[in-house]
Design a protein around this motif. Structure first.
Motif, mmCIF file in Angstrom:
data_model
loop_
_atom_site.group_PDB
_atom_site.id
_atom_site.type_symbol
_atom_site.label_atom_id
_atom_site.label_comp_id
_atom_site.label_asym_id
_atom_site.label_seq_id
_atom_site.Cartn_x
_atom_site.Cartn_y
_atom_site.Cartn_z
ATOM 1 N N SER A 1 -4.303 -11.575 -1.363
ATOM 2 C CA SER A 1 -2.972 -12.125 -1.520
ATOM 3 C C SER A 1 -3.005 -13.755 -1.155
ATOM 4 C CB SER A 1 -2.075 -11.369 -0.399
ATOM 5 O OG SER A 1 -2.387 -11.534 0.788
ATOM 6 N N PRO B 1 -3.965 -15.912 -4.949
ATOM 7 C CA PRO B 1 -4.086 -14.593 -4.676
ATOM 8 C C PRO B 1 -4.645 -14.311 -5.816
ATOM 9 C CG PRO B 1 -1.800 -15.343 -4.764
ATOM 10 C CD PRO B 1 -2.494 -16.584 -4.981
ATOM 11 N N ARG C 1 -3.550 -5.708 -9.999
ATOM 12 C CA ARG C 1 -2.001 -6.106 -9.368
ATOM 13 C C ARG C 1 -0.896 -5.252 -10.392
ATOM 14 N NH1 ARG C 1 -1.021 -8.632 -5.027
ATOM 15 N NH2 ARG C 1 -2.916 -10.111 -4.844
#
Ligand code: ATP
Length: 169
Positions: free
Chosen positions: A67, A74, A109
């Motif tokens: 992150s 990130p 993600r």
């Protein structure tokens, strides 16, 4: 099957690719508090198919993706590859002829994910099947987390029986 190598990129604190070798005998990971030692075990559990976010010390599965830290942005993907030496014939029939078996798990993600065995896409079920009967697995006592030795020692007879039954598969 024996642990041979763990490659980690984009997983938790691993921004740069880490290639961790496990030579014959005992391996130890040493470092100061918070340097990422337990993240290596988390990576191992995760690549073996762990589905519980709690077991991976996160709140959501996205938490396992790097992150950002120390000016590093990130990342959008976490990938872990575990390579095992297939030296005792415990691998399922279809992998018997391979000297090495690699297992890869990827998470983006966006939520998209992938599992691979020997670089070929597969199902989570195939990963479980691969480890079944091998004595290793994300939830077996082949992996003993911090504090668990204490829990085993302090357990009453009924609870201890559960530990032994779980270890015995
Ligand atoms: P201890 O000795 O306290 O058990 P440890 O060496 O095992 O610590 P870990 O718990 O493995 O350390 O790692 C903690 C570090 O990983 C923290 O610095 C934390 O910020 C970092 N970390 C965890 N998840 C992420 C993530 N998604 N992105 C970036 N860094 C992360």
């Amino acid at each position: 099957m024996k642990l041979k190598k763990l490659e980690i990129i984009g997983f938790k604190s691993f921004y740069d690719k880490a290639n961790i070798q496990f030579p014959q005998g005992i391996s130890a990971v040493v470092g100061p508090n918070g340097c990422g030692k337990s993240n290596i075990i988390d990576a191992l559990r995760w690549v073996m198919g762990e589905q519980s976010v709690k077991q991976l010390r996160g709140k959501s599965m996205e938490d396992i993706i790097f992150s950002g830290a120390n000016d590093k942005p990130p990342l959008n993907m976490a990938e872990v590859t575990l390579t095992m030496a297939n030296d005792n014939g415990h691998a399922p029939e279809e992998f018997r002829d391979y000297a090495e078996i690699s297992v890869t798990r990827r998470l983006f993600r966006s939520g998209e994910s992938a599992y691979l065995i020997n670089k070929q896409p597969c199902r989570l079920k195939d990963i479980y099947n691969l480890f079944m009967g091998s004595g290793v697995g994300s939830r077996t006592f082949a992996i003993i987390q911090q504090g668990n030795i204490g829990a085993i020692i302090d357990a009453g007879p009924d609870e201890r029986r559960l530990f032994l039954e779980e270890a015995a598969g």
